[in-house]
Design an enzyme around this catalytic site. Sequence first.
Site, mmCIF file in Angstrom:
data_model
loop_
_atom_site.group_PDB
_atom_site.id
_atom_site.type_symbol
_atom_site.label_atom_id
_atom_site.label_comp_id
_atom_site.label_asym_id
_atom_site.label_seq_id
_atom_site.Cartn_x
_atom_site.Cartn_y
_atom_site.Cartn_z
ATOM 1 N N HIS A 167 60.739 -36.417 -11.909
ATOM 2 C CA HIS A 167 61.965 -37.220 -11.869
ATOM 3 C C HIS A 167 62.686 -36.998 -13.196
ATOM 4 C CE1 HIS A 167 60.785 -40.669 -8.858
ATOM 5 N NE2 HIS A 167 61.674 -39.872 -8.296
ATOM 6 N N CYS A 267 60.643 -46.424 -15.118
ATOM 7 C CA CYS A 267 60.401 -46.436 -13.666
ATOM 8 C C CYS A 267 60.325 -47.866 -13.129
ATOM 9 C CB CYS A 267 59.097 -45.736 -13.321
ATOM 10 S SG CYS A 267 59.000 -44.032 -13.828
HETATM 11 N N1 ARG Z 1 54.306 -42.959 -7.730
HETATM 12 C C1 ARG Z 1 55.746 -42.946 -7.818
HETATM 13 C C2 ARG Z 1 56.288 -41.696 -7.171
HETATM 14 O O1 ARG Z 1 55.708 -40.656 -7.353
HETATM 15 C C3 ARG Z 1 56.163 -43.055 -9.233
HETATM 16 C C4 ARG Z 1 57.640 -43.223 -9.390
HETATM 17 C C5 ARG Z 1 58.058 -43.258 -10.799
HETATM 18 N N2 ARG Z 1 59.413 -43.617 -10.918
HETATM 19 C C6 ARG Z 1 60.315 -43.044 -11.717
HETATM 20 N N3 ARG Z 1 61.481 -43.595 -11.829
HETATM 21 N N4 ARG Z 1 60.062 -41.916 -12.315
HETATM 22 O O2 ARG Z 1 57.283 -41.717 -6.482
#
Ligand code: ARG
Length: 274
Positions: A167, A267
């Site tokens: 991300h 996150c």
């Molecule tokens: N386990 C989640 C996923 O892989 C973690 C999300 C993390 N969020 C972020 N904004 N980077 O989707």
Amino acid sequence: MSRVSRPRRYLVCEPRHFAVHYAINPWMRADVPVDTALAGRQWETLMGTYRAHGHTVETVPPVPGLPDMVFAANSALVVGGRVFGSHFHAPQRRPESTEYETWFKAAGYDVYRPESPCEGEGDLVPAGRFILAGTGFRTTPAAHREVQEFFGMPTIGLQLVDPYFYHLDTALFVLDESPETGEAHIAYYPEAFSSGSREVLRRLFPDAVLATREDAMAFGLNSVSDGRHVFVAPQATGLIAQLSAHGYVPVPVDLSEFHKAGGGIKCCTQEIRS
Ligand code: ARG
């Protein structure tokens, strides 16, 4: 240089049902034990820290069976009081969009639901007069076009190339923005991006703070800044020193249990920009 904080409004989701049941990024190992009580304490500490610094925190009710719902940043991008909702890449997370949409509607907002996969502030980062938009793992270039059309803001696509930084908000964050000039001060880890995207970042943000892989792997770039205080992972020691040298006030908050799911401070935090 003296930095000035601006009070923010954050949307979050309590980690009551947080767990790692499936693996959709390299940080996750299916059914790795999560200490739910510790996760809860770490999360409460973050919320208390936000409030102690003058920020407003609002919560979406957590839903059993949605262990990643705690990662509120992924569910929307809100700019100027307009809500661009989410369309999760992973089927396991798709029901989260409706839960957040329900909250926004009850709070009086309309919600635009994107046609293409798009994971909110996980990949969409407003930075001054631009929206920076990550792609490569989750959010698609087609969604970037929807974002630009919806907000009417230049949306700059950035190619992510390292699966650990799946991300955009794991590799880049905004430290400060000037409403007058539309300039943003950002921090990022260059090697998370393709060479062309790195060049774009270098041209747009020549004064950026550049982070090491070590600090990025410690979730140092998954930080939240109010313009002065930077809520940052304590493990990102090099970055913390750099932030101090730039006049920011690092506020370390440990979310180590959430790192097991590939998430950190940002996150867990969605900003509602009025
Ligand atoms: N386990 C989640 C996923 O892989 C973690 C999300 C993390 N969020 C972020 N904004 N980077 O989707």
